[in-house]
Design an enzyme around this catalytic site. Structure first.
Site, PDB file in Angstrom:
ATOM      1  N   GLU A   1       7.333   0.062   8.363  1.00 40.21           N
ATOM      2  CA  GLU A   1       8.471  -0.614   7.749  1.00 40.21           C
ATOM      3  C   GLU A   1       9.772   0.140   7.997  1.00 40.21           C
ATOM      4  O   GLU A   1      10.785  -0.161   7.383  1.00 40.21           O
ATOM      5  CB  GLU A   1       8.245  -0.784   6.241  1.00 40.21           C
ATOM      6  CG  GLU A   1       8.272   0.502   5.424  1.00 40.21           C
ATOM      7  CD  GLU A   1       6.898   1.173   5.359  1.00 40.21           C
ATOM      8  OE1 GLU A   1       6.667   1.942   4.448  1.00 40.21           O
ATOM      9  OE2 GLU A   1       6.043   0.909   6.247  1.00 40.21           O
TER      10      GLU A   1
ATOM     11  N   ASN B   1       2.348  -5.387   0.481  1.00 40.66           N
ATOM     12  CA  ASN B   1       1.117  -5.645   1.242  1.00 40.66           C
ATOM     13  C   ASN B   1      -0.084  -5.712   0.320  1.00 40.66           C
ATOM     14  O   ASN B   1      -0.959  -6.571   0.458  1.00 40.66           O
ATOM     15  CB  ASN B   1       0.914  -4.561   2.294  1.00 40.66           C
ATOM     16  CG  ASN B   1       1.794  -4.782   3.519  1.00 40.66           C
ATOM     17  OD1 ASN B   1       2.164  -5.917   3.802  1.00 40.66           O
ATOM     18  ND2 ASN B   1       2.112  -3.720   4.225  1.00 40.66           N
TER      19      ASN B   1
ATOM     20  N   ASP C   1       4.231  -9.263   6.721  1.00 40.89           N
ATOM     21  CA  ASP C   1       4.822  -9.541   8.047  1.00 40.89           C
ATOM     22  C   ASP C   1       6.015 -10.479   7.927  1.00 40.89           C
ATOM     23  O   ASP C   1       7.043 -10.300   8.612  1.00 40.89           O
ATOM     24  CB  ASP C   1       3.764 -10.148   8.966  1.00 40.89           C
ATOM     25  CG  ASP C   1       2.693  -9.125   9.350  1.00 40.89           C
ATOM     26  OD1 ASP C   1       2.916  -7.917   9.124  1.00 40.89           O
ATOM     27  OD2 ASP C   1       1.650  -9.561   9.894  1.00 40.89           O
TER      28      ASP C   1
END
Length: 924
Positions: free
Chosen positions: A840, A805, A814
């Site tokens: 996650e 990220n 995503d």
């Protein structure tokens, strides 16, 4: 067996009823194996001739104890027929002993594997041979011939052969067998060759005697040695009479099989069964096979088993039963009437049996019963008389009209003396003057005439009489059948008919039109006054005035219809108006049947009925129907009315909604189904066609395809319409186009489904969200507690996902989460569940899976993710923890153990699988 002069003769059979006799017989005896000729046993005489003990003979091959033409012995054993073998010598054990010439007699046992008995005798000398020859050939009573197989010459014949053929012995010795045998010389030569080669011993020929008579003979022929020469030794049996009896037997057997009636033999008594039966019996009793009918007790075939017992007793006592009518039934239970004739017999073993014939007379009985019922049902009297005028039968009406209590009371009485002896004024009426007597005399029928008969109580009644003669088989008159009608009864019926006709709203009439145009009403009832205002007398006197009452506007059609009926002689029917002088204009319906007469006139028999009230009702109904159609046409709903067979009415809205013509629907109600969607066609056909007249209403919604390609949703309602008496003979229905409403409903259902999915599944990955997964986990725990099956929980998260990220952004993160879940789902079963636990972290529920198998699945998931190359993030790995559910364990404890295993995997370097231990019990 003996050998004389080189001529082999058949000896006397050996009695072998015991070991003592086997050894005591003064000839050598041996039992040989028919396959290889080895000795199975020999008696002491044979052993003594060979110089050894009987035990030493067992197992010897033919070459070990015989010399000479041993092949002849093997050939004789292979034919399995009685015979002799010469040209052999015994081989003694002592080499210095001289061989002994012997003749072997062959007597085969029963069956192909049975041992063969062989007699061993020294070869006889010449003089003894002549004596045996004279005994067995010359003086033998059986006809015998000695034949040269090369040319068929008869070398010798005995006196019995001379007597059979009508020639002297000397004449036969100068003839050939071809002179006697009816076969061609070539065929005779071929048959002799077979006999000489011993390939055949038995022959069937036709021989001709000196007188020309043809005999059927059976010949037993085989080769013999006579003075060093091979001859055919033939024994002839005359079987002419036997053949004739065989042919007769075949004839009667074929007749027995093909008779159209059942022929049988059965045993007596309550357990009697069929011993013999012909094919007709199988058809008669509907049996599938002869064995099936033989196995059935005879009493089972009787409608009343007691009748079988009575018949059996009668046959035992009387010896025969002839033409007995019985009620029988087939093996399949079908009853029928039969006529049986049977005799008591003795079979070959002296047992009592019943031989009989059975014929199905159901049709004849039914015909007799029909004739009897027909005569009984006739209202007219019918009776028969014989040549002397005596009653032979009377039907019920004749007995009643003539005053007899029953038919039996009248049978045998003179009919003229009983019922036709006096004129109406009381004067005697002789038999010679009677028309019925004239028919018996002349044999000619008479036209019907009116007369009178007398009852047994002395009263008379008027009759119309018909008489026809009857004839015997030779065509001679043997009686007559008389039928008569009670004219007094007919007069009463006519009075009743007149009274009934007076109640009709019209008239009964007879109308006649002559070739010259004249018309008449020979008969017209009182009802003519209601229709035309004229009395019956006025109508009879002035028939033209009746026709003048027809309304002027209808007169042309009226006269044309009369002309057409007279021309075609077809029924006349017409509605027309009549001008009544008092009641005004009336509607009348006329119906009549025409009949042509010999004088060219036409007579109509018919009715004229006042239907004015009916016409007014019909007009009112038409007005009502017109208003109904106007109302049905003005609405947008489809409306139809139908009965059991057809559509009676459908309004124009049908064409707007269905897009199809109403005319096609009128022709075929099934046309409605042509537009219905195939998936909905079954329910529509059931509701509106197959069960159209159901007593309760029915509602259904279905789809149709219009000719313009549009699909529309239809909501239909069908309901019964009661008639005047409360019955349901018609059905009405309505149909509305609800397409827009249906589309709105479907959109709402889709919206609800989307909301439900959002409540249960993770929006990003499409897998179960945490709340839904916890519900599924709780259900699986209950199922495991109930069924005792294991299940395993797998928890995994993405290694260093925060780095993804931070490095590539949340959009790439995503995408990574979506790809990881896709790869995991592709390796799971349909029963497995993947859920997003948070961020996650993910959970996998594996039903009916233990920890070992769960670890294997987890390793497969790990490898599946690790081998993927993500477009921007590169390589991504996951760490996994595995825990098997322990019975009674709380859900939070199972999750905790799985989470601990996951963190051990991370602590051990990530991208690996760790399994939670299973040895500890459930935690409180």
């Amino acid at each position: 067996m003996a050998q004389l002069g080189g001529f082999a003769l058949v000896g006397v059979p050996v009695d072998n009823q015991g070991m003592t006799l086997f050894d005591r017989v003064q000839v050598g005896l041996a039992l040989l194996d028919p396959k290889d000729g080895r000795l199975a046993r020999g008696n002491r005489h044979l052993a003594a001739w060979l110089g050894c003990t009987p035990e030493a003979l067992v197992g010897l091959a033919p070459d070990a104890w015989l010399a000479g033409e041993v092949a002849r012995l093997r050939g004789a054993l292979g034919r399995a027929e009685p015979g002799t073998v010469s040209g052999l010598q015994l081989r003694p054990r002592d080499p210095q002993a001289a061989p002994r010439s012997v003749v072997l007699g062959i007597s085969p046992g029963e069956g192909s594997a049975a041992e063969v008995l062989v007699t061993v005798q020294p070869a006889p000398d010449e003089e003894a041979g002549h004596a045996v020859y004279a005994q067995t050939f010359t003086r033998n009573t059986a006809p015998k011939l000695l034949i040269d197989p090369d040319d068929g010459a008869i070398l010798d014949a005995n006196p019995a052969a001379a007597a059979l053929y009508g020639y002297s012995v000397d004449a036969l010795r100068h003839m050939h067998i071809q002179d006697i045998n009816t076969l061609s010389p070539e065929a005779v030569k071929a048959e002799m060759a077979r006999a000489a080669a011993e390939s055949r011993r038995y022959f069937r020929f036709r021989h001709r005697t000196r007188s020309g008579e043809i005999l059927d003979v059976e010949v037993y022929s085989g080769p013999v040695e006579l003075h060093g020469r091979t001859c055919l030794y033939s024994i002839i049996h005359d079987v002419t009479e036997t053949r004739r009896y065989e042919h007769e037997l075949e004839f009667y057997s074929e007749l027995f099989r093909n008779l159209p009636v059942g022929v049988y033999r059965n045993t007596p008594g309550p357990d009697g069964r069929f011993l013999r039966l012909n094919p007709a019996m199988l058809e008669l009793f509907e049996a599938d096979s002869e064995e099936q009918l033989r196995a059935a007790p005879v009493r089972r075939l009787y409608a009343d088993p007691g009748a079988r017992e009575a018949l059996s007793r009668e046959l035992e006592q009387e010896g025969q039963v002839t033409g007995r009518d019985l009620a029988l039934c087939t093996l399949k239970g079908r009853p029928f009437r039969a006529r049986l004739s049977a005799h008591r017999m003795q079979d070959a073993e002296g047992r009592t049996v019943f031989d009989g014939v059975i014929e199905d007379v159901s049709a004849a009985r039914a015909s007799e019963l029909f004739r009897s019922r027909l005569l009984t049902a006739l209202a007219e009297g019918v009776f028969g008389i014989d040549r002397e005028g005596r009653y032979t039968f009377l039907n019920s009406a004749a007995c009643r009209l003539l005053g007899f209590a029953s038919e039996a009371e009248a049978l045998g009485l003179n009919s003229h003396a009983a019922s036709h002896h006096t004129r109406l004024d009381g004067t005697p009426y002789s038999e010679q003057e009677c028309p019925i007597f004239r028919v018996l005399t002349t044999g000619e029928s008479l036209t019907a005439w009116n007369d009178h008969f007398w009852r047994t109580d002395g009263t008379s009644f008027p009759v119309r009489v018909y008489v026809s003669p009857t004839e015997d088989l030779e065509g001679k008159v043997d009686g007559a059948v008389v039928s008569f009608q009670d004219l007094g009864l007919y007069a009463e019926r006519e009075r009743r008919l007149t009274r009934a006709a007076s109640q009709l709203p019209g008239a009964i009439y007879e109308f006649r039109r002559y070739p010259d145009g004249r018309i008449a009403f020979p008969m017209v009832s009182e009802g003519i006054q209601r229709v035309s205002g004229m009395t019956p007398d006025e109508a009879g006197a002035h028939p033209e005035a009746v026709l003048e009452r027809v309304h002027g506007d209808d007169r042309v059609q009226f006269e044309a219809s009369i002309e057409e009926s007279a021309r075609s002689l077809g029924p006349w029917q017409l509605r027309f108006r009549v001008c009544h002088p008092v009641r005004g204009t009336l509607w009348v319906e006329g119906r009549a049947t025409p009949e042509a007469r010999d004088d060219g006139s036409v007579v109509w028999y018919g009715v004229l009925i006042d239907i004015s009230d009916q016409v007014r009702m019909e007009e009112s109904l038409r007005e009502s129907e017109t208003r109904f159609r106007q109302l049905a046409t003005s609405v947008n709903e489809v409306f139809w009315l139908r009965d059991e067979r057809a559509i009676l009415y459908v309004n124009p809205a049908y064409e707007q909604v269905w897009g199809r013509s109403r005319e096609a629907l009128y022709r075929d109600p099934g046309e409605m189904l042509a537009a219905v969607h195939p998936e909905d066609r079954g329910q529509v056909e059931t509701a509106f066609l197959r069960e159209a007249l159901r007593p309760d209403p029915v509602d259904t919604t279905f789809r149709i395809h219009r000719p313009d390609g549009a699909m529309r949703w239809i909501q239909a309602h069908c309901y019964p319409v009661e008639d005047a008496v409360g019955g349901s003979t018609r059905v009405a229905g309505t149909a509305v186009d609800v397409t827009e409403l249906k589309q709105a409903q479907l959109a709402l259902e889709q919206s609800n489904a989307a909301l439900e999915r959002e409540a249960l599944y993770d929006r990003l990955t499409g897998v179960a969200n945490r709340r839904y997964f916890e519900d599924l986990l709780e259900r699986e725990m209950h199922r495991a507690a109930r069924d005792g099956h294991p299940f395993t929980l797998v928890m995994f998260d993405l290694d260093h996902f925060k780095r993804v990220n931070d490095t590539f952004g949340h959009n790439v993160g995503d995408e990574v989460l979506q790809e990881v879940t896709n790869r995991v789902v592709s390796r799971l079963r349909d029963s497995d569940v993947l859920g997003r636990w948070g961020g996650e972290e993910f959970m996998v529920l594996l039903p009916v899976t233990d920890a070992t198998r769960g670890a294997e699945v987890a390793e497969t998931l790990r490898a599946r993710v690790a081998e993927a190359a993500f477009p921007e993030a590169g390589t991504v790995t996951i760490s996994l923890g595995v825990a098997e559910y322990r019975s009674g364990e709380a859900g939070k404890d199972l999750v905790r153990r799985t989470d601990e295993a996951l963190y051990r995997a991370k602590g051990a370097g990530r991208n690996r699988v760790e399994v939670a231990p299973f040895d500890a019990g459930p935690q409180a």
